[in-house]
Motif scaffolding. Structure first.
Motif, mmCIF file in Angstrom:
data_model
loop_
_atom_site.group_PDB
_atom_site.id
_atom_site.type_symbol
_atom_site.label_atom_id
_atom_site.label_comp_id
_atom_site.label_asym_id
_atom_site.label_seq_id
_atom_site.Cartn_x
_atom_site.Cartn_y
_atom_site.Cartn_z
ATOM 1 N N GLY A 211 0.710 -1.310 0.015
ATOM 2 C CA GLY A 211 0.117 0.169 0.003
ATOM 3 C C GLY A 211 0.681 1.207 -0.064
ATOM 4 N N ALA A 212 0.161 2.537 0.743
ATOM 5 C CA ALA A 212 0.858 3.543 0.635
ATOM 6 C C ALA A 212 1.155 3.956 1.869
ATOM 7 N N MET A 213 1.950 4.937 2.149
ATOM 8 C CA MET A 213 2.534 5.332 3.489
ATOM 9 C C MET A 213 2.944 6.767 3.440
ATOM 10 N N ILE A 214 2.476 7.465 4.603
ATOM 11 C CA ILE A 214 3.361 8.852 4.922
ATOM 12 C C ILE A 214 3.967 8.716 6.498
ATOM 13 N N LEU A 215 4.960 8.956 6.403
ATOM 14 C CA LEU A 215 5.841 8.747 7.605
ATOM 15 C C LEU A 215 6.299 10.190 8.295
ATOM 16 N N VAL A 216 5.914 10.499 9.470
ATOM 17 C CA VAL A 216 6.626 11.434 10.315
ATOM 18 C C VAL A 216 7.613 10.933 11.362
ATOM 19 N N SER A 217 8.963 11.135 11.370
ATOM 20 C CA SER A 217 9.962 10.328 12.124
ATOM 21 C C SER A 217 11.040 11.425 12.121
ATOM 22 N N HIS A 218 11.633 11.094 13.619
ATOM 23 C CA HIS A 218 13.011 11.801 13.832
ATOM 24 C C HIS A 218 14.080 10.814 13.622
ATOM 25 N N ASP A 219 13.596 9.327 13.368
ATOM 26 C CA ASP A 219 14.689 8.422 13.229
ATOM 27 C C ASP A 219 15.175 8.708 11.562
ATOM 28 N N ARG A 220 16.659 9.111 11.577
ATOM 29 C CA ARG A 220 16.939 9.259 10.230
ATOM 30 C C ARG A 220 17.324 8.036 9.408
ATOM 31 N N GLU A 221 17.767 6.939 10.254
ATOM 32 C CA GLU A 221 17.958 5.771 9.405
ATOM 33 C C GLU A 221 16.979 5.058 9.140
ATOM 34 N N PHE A 222 16.007 4.986 9.846
ATOM 35 C CA PHE A 222 14.571 4.532 9.733
ATOM 36 C C PHE A 222 13.846 5.113 8.339
ATOM 37 N N ILE A 223 13.912 6.444 8.319
ATOM 38 C CA ILE A 223 13.470 7.225 7.325
ATOM 39 C C ILE A 223 14.207 6.787 5.883
ATOM 40 N N ASP A 224 15.504 6.639 6.239
ATOM 41 C CA ASP A 224 16.243 6.302 5.135
ATOM 42 C C ASP A 224 16.023 5.063 4.318
ATOM 43 N N LYS A 225 15.633 4.182 5.227
ATOM 44 C CA LYS A 225 15.333 2.826 4.648
ATOM 45 C C LYS A 225 14.034 2.572 4.366
ATOM 46 N N VAL A 226 12.962 3.220 4.645
ATOM 47 C CA VAL A 226 11.569 3.159 4.329
ATOM 48 C C VAL A 226 10.739 3.915 3.258
ATOM 49 N N VAL A 227 11.422 5.110 3.029
ATOM 50 C CA VAL A 227 10.857 5.880 2.380
ATOM 51 C C VAL A 227 11.245 6.332 0.888
ATOM 52 N N THR A 228 10.297 6.616 -0.135
ATOM 53 C CA THR A 228 10.992 6.729 -1.557
ATOM 54 C C THR A 228 10.784 8.189 -1.869
ATOM 55 N N ARG A 229 10.213 9.040 -1.084
ATOM 56 C CA ARG A 229 10.137 10.456 -1.541
ATOM 57 C C ARG A 229 9.865 11.100 -0.249
ATOM 58 N N THR A 230 10.569 12.227 -0.122
ATOM 59 C CA THR A 230 10.810 13.119 1.003
ATOM 60 C C THR A 230 10.240 14.476 0.895
ATOM 61 N N ILE A 231 9.102 14.636 1.548
ATOM 62 C CA ILE A 231 8.437 16.202 1.546
ATOM 63 C C ILE A 231 8.899 16.949 2.799
ATOM 64 N N GLU A 232 9.383 18.042 2.703
ATOM 65 C CA GLU A 232 9.569 18.975 3.836
ATOM 66 C C GLU A 232 8.593 20.173 3.782
ATOM 67 N N ASP A 242 12.755 13.505 -4.579
ATOM 68 C CA ASP A 242 12.790 12.187 -4.962
ATOM 69 C C ASP A 242 14.022 11.464 -3.792
ATOM 70 N N GLY A 243 13.578 10.367 -3.452
ATOM 71 C CA GLY A 243 14.491 9.458 -2.627
ATOM 72 C C GLY A 243 14.298 9.476 -1.233
ATOM 73 N N ASN A 244 15.264 9.154 -0.467
ATOM 74 C CA ASN A 244 15.091 9.067 1.020
ATOM 75 C C ASN A 244 15.843 10.166 1.737
ATOM 76 N N TYR A 245 16.185 10.003 2.891
ATOM 77 C CA TYR A 245 16.766 11.007 3.909
ATOM 78 C C TYR A 245 18.017 11.537 3.198
ATOM 79 N N THR A 246 18.943 10.406 2.940
ATOM 80 C CA THR A 246 20.256 10.847 2.445
ATOM 81 C C THR A 246 20.042 11.635 1.045
ATOM 82 N N ASP A 247 19.050 11.389 0.157
ATOM 83 C CA ASP A 247 18.821 12.226 -0.717
ATOM 84 C C ASP A 247 18.566 13.607 -0.641
#
Length: 523
Positions: A211-232, A242-247
């Protein structure tokens, strides 16, 4: 096809603008990380999607066929049923089929009429088909897997939910949300009460999630591993990467000069975060990622103005080399050995990270070190004149009638450091000039945590003790804390499951094994 659509959405609270003219689409299979400063509107986005609030203008459209699951750090189950029963109730249709199958089997054992037997066999075949369609045969396995991975043992999963602590009720709510397999999951700080094993399992669950997911988290490695798009959420708008926290960090660094800076320190913190990411990446090939001196950390980081301010404040601090020694301490609760024969010492510039599954004794050790509990055997010896600052206690002892500025400027290093420097440090922790005169009793929980953190970091104590500090902070405040801890001339003891934070500051790691009660110290 989009399951969630925000069309030209503006949201205000009285005269306070949260965001304006937002356009957003979420499609099946997308995993979006939503980031932004405290108060930027992340939780407001969730409330709009769930229909708990209406936009000031524009429209929010949700696919009527989409089943939405929501979980936050404040979600808790309640009632007299056990966690096991709560999860089993999610499969009521499967339970009805199982009961009918049992009844059919009992009748087949005694029926003699061929016609009646044919009817029973036909009904049994229909029920088998329904179970296959619902994947009902795997329900008990799924429930057991979810509860086991989230840390529930045989006792806790059969306890009435109302008898569990808040943290366990929170995990029970997460288990129930996941087991219901929604089409869209909205996750607000889902890792706060999980240990590393639970976080790793949740990462795997989300990776397999269709399915689809929207995540709010302070855990940067968790964000890095599970998201495909980042919105600030920035300057009242959505800025997409486009991409994860590192991107996100790398791409934003490239465009940062084109943006109007909302806070003076943002660009510097972002640059240091990018440096930390590059450093972590280079350590992937090293077997021992913690075997480094704090001096190497300091050498690697360029003298950004953020660090200059921190080192200026810490300039006159002097501590002895040895600060504390822990000798063969053990602790038992209700006949269960929590830990046994733990020995280590704390030297100046040590950064000791305590890790292990929930319930393994990490927080108990902190309580022993800070004198809140008496160990069963062994001793804790603090060197003469050595003091410590304990984040949790600092938070509990905040005076609600005090102001932010007075609380920090009249304590520890704040007494001697120029007020201008202390207030700059507070601005790095996202306190505006207007915030400084606010009474602590009128602050949010996150703001109180930042006041307590500022008092810890500016306490002048030789040892700073932190129990899951990143749970209470947003990303920017975590970055500021990390820089302060790196440059702090004393020692740090912290319990944490935040892998990015651990990699960034840790020089020693004490790992707890809950099955044996044995701890292992690695350098």
């Amino acid at each position: 096809m989009s399951v969630i659509r925000l069309e030209n959405v503006t949201k205000k609270y009285e005269d306070a603008m949260i965001f304006r003219d937002i356009y957003f689409r979420l499609s099946q299979g997308e995993r979006v990380g939503l980031i932004g400063r405290n108060g930027a509107g992340k939780s407001t986005v969730f409330r709009l999607i769930m229909g708990k609030e209406e936009p000031t203008s524009g429209k929010v459209e949700i696919d009527p066929q989409a089943k939405i699951g929501y979980f936050s750090q404040f979600s808790e189950l309640s009632g007299s049923l056990s966690v096991q029963q709560e999860l089993e109730m999610c499969f009521e249709q499967v339970a009805l089929i199982e009961r009918e199958l049992q009844e059919v089997a009992e009748k087949l054992g005694s029926v003699t009429d061929d016609g009646e037997m044919d009817k029973l066999l036909s009904r049994q075949a229909e029920l088998f088909e329904q179970m296959e369609h619902l994947d009902g045969w795997n329900v008990s396995v799924e429930i057991n897997t979810v509860l086991t991975k989230l840390g529930f043992n045989d006792h806790s999963r059969h306890q009435p939910v109302g008898e569990l602590s808040g943290g366990w009720r929170n995990r029970a709510a997460l288990a129930k949300m996941l087991i219901q397999t929604p089409d869209v999951v909205l996750l607000d700080e889902p890792t706060n009460y999980l240990d590393m094993e639970g976080i790793a399992w949740l990462e795997q669950w989300l990776f397999r999630f269709k399915g689809a997911m929207i995540l709010v988290s302070h855990d940067r490695e968790f964000i890095d591993k599970v998201v495909t798009r980042t919105i600030e959420i920035e300057n009242y708008h959505f800025q997409e990467y486009d991409g994860n926290y590192t991107d996100y960090v790398r791409k934003k660094k490239l465009r940062k000069k084109e943006l109007d800076r909302q806070f003076e320190w943002e660009e510097e913190l972002l640059l240091m975060e990018a440096e930390a990411i590059d450093s972590r990446s280079s350590k992937k090939t090293s077997k021992d990622r913690l075997s480094r001196k704090l001096a190497d950390n300091k050498k690697r980081i360029e003298p950004h103005p953020v660090n200059v301010l921190i080192t200026d404040i810490y300039e006159k601090l002097r501590f002895p080399d040895k600060l504390c020694e822990v000798k063969q301490i053990s602790q038992t609760y209700d006949g269960r050995r929590i830990f046994e024969n733990i020995s280590f010492d704390i030297q100046k510039e040590d950064r000791l990270v305590i890790v292990g599954p929930n319930g393994s004794g990490k927080s108990t050790l902190i309580k022993v070190l800070t004198g809140q509990e008496k160990q069963e055997s062994g001793e804790v010896v603090w060197e003469r004149g050595v003091s410590y600052a304990y984040f949790n206690r600092m938070w509990e002892e905040l005076d609600p009638k005090d102001t932010v500025s007075h609380a920090v400027n009249t304590y520890g290093l704040g007494l001697d450091a120029p007020r201008k420097k202390v207030n700059k440090f507070l601005s790095m922790l996202q306190f505006s000039e207007a915030d400084l005169s606010k009474f602590i009793g009128n602050l949010s929980g996150g703001q109180k945590a930042r006041v307590a953190l500022a008092k810890c970091l500016l306490s002048g104590a030789a040892v700073i003790i932190l129990d899951e500090p990143t749970n209470h902070l947003d990303l920017t405040s975590i970055q500021v804390m990390e820089q302060a801890l790196i440059h702090f001339p004393g020692a740090v003891i912290t319990v944490s499951h935040d892998r990015f934070f651990i990699d960034k500051i840790g020089t020693k790691m004490l790992t707890f094994d809950p099955d044996t009660g044995v701890s292992e110290l690695s350098l």
